[in-house]
Design an enzyme around this catalytic site. Structure first.
Site, short mmCIF file in Angstrom:
data_model
loop_
_atom_site.label_atom_id
_atom_site.label_comp_id
_atom_site.label_asym_id
_atom_site.label_seq_id
_atom_site.Cartn_x
_atom_site.Cartn_y
_atom_site.Cartn_z
N GLU A 1 -90.29 38.21 24.87
CA GLU A 1 -88.96 38.54 24.38
C GLU A 1 -88.90 38.47 22.87
O GLU A 1 -89.56 37.65 22.24
CB GLU A 1 -87.93 37.59 25.01
CG GLU A 1 -87.83 37.81 26.50
CD GLU A 1 -86.79 36.94 27.17
OE1 GLU A 1 -85.98 37.50 27.94
OE2 GLU A 1 -86.78 35.72 26.96
N CYS B 1 -86.36 37.65 15.36
CA CYS B 1 -86.97 36.42 15.85
C CYS B 1 -88.11 36.83 16.76
O CYS B 1 -87.88 37.42 17.82
CB CYS B 1 -85.89 35.63 16.60
SG CYS B 1 -86.47 34.10 17.32
N CYS C 1 -95.40 29.02 26.36
CA CYS C 1 -95.80 28.07 25.32
C CYS C 1 -96.64 26.97 25.96
O CYS C 1 -96.29 26.47 27.02
CB CYS C 1 -94.56 27.46 24.66
SG CYS C 1 -94.99 26.31 23.33
N CYS D 1 -91.86 20.88 25.48
CA CYS D 1 -90.70 20.09 25.05
C CYS D 1 -89.66 20.21 26.17
O CYS D 1 -89.31 21.33 26.59
CB CYS D 1 -90.18 20.64 23.74
SG CYS D 1 -91.48 20.74 22.48
N CYS E 1 -86.59 22.70 26.24
CA CYS E 1 -86.80 24.10 25.84
C CYS E 1 -87.12 24.96 27.04
O CYS E 1 -87.97 24.60 27.87
CB CYS E 1 -87.94 24.16 24.83
SG CYS E 1 -88.44 25.83 24.39
N GLY F 1 -93.29 30.58 22.15
CA GLY F 1 -94.62 30.13 21.73
C GLY F 1 -94.62 29.22 20.53
O GLY F 1 -93.62 29.07 19.83
N GLU F 2 -95.77 28.60 20.32
CA GLU F 2 -95.97 27.71 19.18
C GLU F 2 -96.93 28.43 18.22
O GLU F 2 -98.13 28.53 18.51
CB GLU F 2 -96.55 26.38 19.68
CG GLU F 2 -97.10 25.47 18.62
CD GLU F 2 -96.16 25.24 17.44
OE1 GLU F 2 -95.04 24.77 17.62
OE2 GLU F 2 -96.58 25.56 16.30
N SER G 1 -91.77 28.53 12.24
CA SER G 1 -91.28 27.28 12.82
C SER G 1 -92.38 26.66 13.68
O SER G 1 -93.02 27.36 14.47
CB SER G 1 -90.04 27.56 13.67
OG SER G 1 -89.60 26.36 14.28
N SER H 1 -89.64 21.66 13.98
CA SER H 1 -88.81 21.22 15.09
C SER H 1 -88.91 19.71 15.17
O SER H 1 -89.77 19.17 15.85
CB SER H 1 -89.31 21.84 16.40
OG SER H 1 -89.02 23.21 16.41
N LEU H 2 -88.04 19.03 14.45
CA LEU H 2 -88.13 17.57 14.35
C LEU H 2 -87.48 16.90 15.57
O LEU H 2 -88.11 16.22 16.34
CB LEU H 2 -87.48 17.10 13.04
CG LEU H 2 -87.66 15.62 12.73
CD1 LEU H 2 -89.12 15.29 12.45
CD2 LEU H 2 -86.78 15.21 11.55
N HIS H 3 -86.18 17.09 15.71
CA HIS H 3 -85.41 16.64 16.88
C HIS H 3 -85.31 15.14 17.09
O HIS H 3 -84.47 14.68 17.87
CB HIS H 3 -85.90 17.30 18.17
CG HIS H 3 -86.00 18.79 18.07
ND1 HIS H 3 -85.03 19.57 17.48
CD2 HIS H 3 -86.96 19.66 18.47
CE1 HIS H 3 -85.39 20.84 17.52
NE2 HIS H 3 -86.54 20.93 18.11
N ASN I 1 -78.56 24.72 23.53
CA ASN I 1 -78.24 25.85 24.41
C ASN I 1 -78.72 25.52 25.81
O ASN I 1 -79.92 25.37 26.02
CB ASN I 1 -78.91 27.12 23.90
CG ASN I 1 -78.30 27.56 22.58
OD1 ASN I 1 -77.10 27.74 22.46
ND2 ASN I 1 -79.14 27.68 21.56
N CYS J 1 -81.56 30.05 20.69
CA CYS J 1 -82.73 29.18 20.52
C CYS J 1 -83.10 28.49 21.81
O CYS J 1 -82.26 27.88 22.46
CB CYS J 1 -82.44 28.06 19.53
SG CYS J 1 -82.01 28.62 17.93
N1 SAH Z 1 -92.59 26.47 19.04
C1 SAH Z 1 -91.99 26.55 17.76
C2 SAH Z 1 -91.25 27.85 17.57
C3 SAH Z 1 -90.05 28.03 18.51
S1 SAH Z 1 -88.65 27.90 17.54
C4 SAH Z 1 -91.12 25.37 17.51
O1 SAH Z 1 -90.85 24.62 18.44
O2 SAH Z 1 -90.73 25.16 16.36
C5 SAH Z 1 -87.39 27.62 18.67
C6 SAH Z 1 -86.46 26.55 18.15
O3 SAH Z 1 -85.42 26.36 19.11
C7 SAH Z 1 -87.19 25.23 18.00
O4 SAH Z 1 -86.66 24.48 16.93
C8 SAH Z 1 -86.84 24.57 19.30
O5 SAH Z 1 -87.02 23.19 19.23
C9 SAH Z 1 -85.41 25.00 19.49
N2 SAH Z 1 -84.95 24.89 20.87
C10 SAH Z 1 -85.71 24.83 21.99
N3 SAH Z 1 -84.93 24.72 23.09
C11 SAH Z 1 -83.65 24.71 22.65
C12 SAH Z 1 -82.38 24.66 23.31
N4 SAH Z 1 -82.31 24.61 24.62
N5 SAH Z 1 -81.27 24.70 22.54
C13 SAH Z 1 -81.37 24.80 21.19
N6 SAH Z 1 -82.53 24.87 20.52
C14 SAH Z 1 -83.66 24.83 21.23
FE1 SF4 Z 2 -92.96 25.37 22.69
FE2 SF4 Z 2 -91.35 25.20 20.53
FE3 SF4 Z 2 -90.32 25.28 23.04
FE4 SF4 Z 2 -91.63 23.10 22.21
S1 SF4 Z 2 -89.70 23.92 21.36
S2 SF4 Z 2 -91.88 24.12 24.22
S3 SF4 Z 2 -93.21 23.98 20.93
S4 SF4 Z 2 -91.45 26.90 22.02
#
Ligand code: SAH
Ligand code: SF4
Length: 351
Positions: A94, A107, A114, A118, A121, A170-171, A200, A222-224, A298, A341
């Site tokens: 996508e 995007c 991936c 996480c 996600c 993906g990462e 990212s 992606s710190l979180h 989301n 996201c």
């Molecule tokens: N794998 C890379 C690139 C993906 S970016 C990474 O993790 O950085 C996608 C972004 O959306 C990341 O910051 C991810 O942590 C965030 N994300 C993932 N699931 C989400 C959700 N359910 N709601 C909001 N953001 C989310």
């Molecule tokens: Fe992969 Fe990024 Fe989603 Fe983590 S947040 S599962 S690294 S796409």
């Protein structure tokens, strides 16, 4: 056939045409189409019919067929693209276009699914199914450009792609080969400024170092969570590269003047939005070089988290700002079509 039309530089295409007994100046005509987003030689009207027919035999032209396109009420478009050749033939990814008044952001995905998972996600819940090549990464952007040219948005929003973010499926750092090939083409063949490209990552530190050396584009992390026990749970790659190693790699990343690294922080109610999380974050952030981007969670079917309320997000942002940290709140776009996201999942989509 290794070269692809999406990424081929002018000199390489000229050489290829010469080898096939074609005038080299045709290369410029072909790349004028490519740079507008056209990857199908049949649509390149100023080429002779024989050349249009021969090109796909010499060069991989369009790696994708668009199998579905959805448009959100806010104008965001999500494309479901199916690979039509190569190692990934038949697989789907996508790509999302996010229009604003003055800018248009694509995007793009770097992998099919991936390999990291996480737990909040949606992409992470889909089985990992392979890396995309540089050509397949760049072709996503060209597809969007072509679609916007043929079917422009009519709500006053931008129909021009100005920014590219590697924030799709993906990462990127676990597909460095594809990532670097794509960045080379975006910067050199397509002439997109490095200030308009953001990669990212969830924090693969070696990849961050190599990106800084080879292609110092904008970096988002992606710190979180800013404490190891919590981040081990939310971003499992933290068990391999913990916050100390991440901190060192961020401090080494080259930054042009006036630029910042973005720390992405998805707001999960009762999980990472507590007072101690603000303290941990305030202790982690390098205020001079970094800013925090709070992301509204989301929801999606594969996760059990609850997003923090708007009031909680605002209060969190306020407290960070009060501690001298540049903080923004990301508006959610396209969530009605699962394009926001962390909602991208080409397997769920295909059901
Ligand atoms: N794998 C890379 C690139 C993906 S970016 C990474 O993790 O950085 C996608 C972004 O959306 C990341 O910051 C991810 O942590 C965030 N994300 C993932 N699931 C989400 C959700 N359910 N709601 C909001 N953001 C989310
Ligand atoms: Fe992969 Fe990024 Fe989603 Fe983590 S947040 S599962 S690294 S796409």
């Amino acid at each position: 056939m290794t070269a692809g039309l999406a990424t081929i530089p002018l000199a390489a295409l000229q050489a290829l045409l010469r080898q096939r007994g074609q005038p080299a100046w045709r290369a410029k005509q072909i790349l004028d189409w490519r740079n507008k987003g056209v990857l199908d030689p049949a649509a390149m009207r100023n080429l002779p019919a024989a050349l249009r027919a021969a090109l796909p035999e010499w060069l991989r032209c369009d790696p994708f067929t668009c199998v579905a396109r959805q448009q959100s009420v806010d104008g965001t478009r999500k494309y479901l693209l199916q690979l039509n050749s190569g190692n990934n033939a038949g697989k789907r990814i996508e790509t999302v276009y996010i229009p604003e008044r003055e800018r248009g952001t694509v995007c793009i995905s770097s992998q099919i699914g991936c390999p990291l998972d996480c737990p909040f996600c949606c992409t992470g819940s889909q089985p990992f199914d392979g890396n995309l090549t540089g050509d397949e990464i760049v072709a996503q952007l060209l597809h969007v450009m072509d679609d916007l040219r043929r079917h422009p948005l009519d709500n006053g929003a931008s129909n021009r792609v100005t920014h590219v973010v590697f924030m799709g499926m993906g990462e990127p750092m676990s597909n460095e080969r594809g990532l670097h090939a794509a960045l080379k083409a975006l910067l050199e063949a397509l002439g997109i400024s490095r200030r308009r490209i953001t990669v990212s990552t969830s924090g693969l530190v070696h990849g961050i170092a190599r990106l800084g050396k080879s292609y110092p584009v904008n970096l988002a992390i992606s710190l979180h969570a800013a404490s190891n026990p919590l981040r081990d749970r939310l971003v499992p790659i933290n068990r391999t590269f913990d916050l100390t190693r991440l901190r060192a790699s961020l401090d080494d990343f080259p930054l042009p003047a006036q630029r910042h690294i973005t720390l992405e922080y998805v707001m999960l109610a009762g999980v990472n939005d507590r007072p101690e999380d603000i303290e941990a974050l305030a202790a982690f952030v390098n205020r001079r070089r970094e800013r925090v981007n709070l992301i509204r969670y989301n929801p999606h079917p594969a996760s059990h988290f609850t997003g923090s309320s708007s009031a909680q997000i605002d209060a969190f942002a306020h407290q960070l700002t009060a501690r001298g940290i540049r903080t923004t709140v990301r508006r959610s776009r396209g969530d009605d079509i699962m394009a926001a996201c962390g909602q991208l999942n080409s397997v769920l989509e295909s059901r």
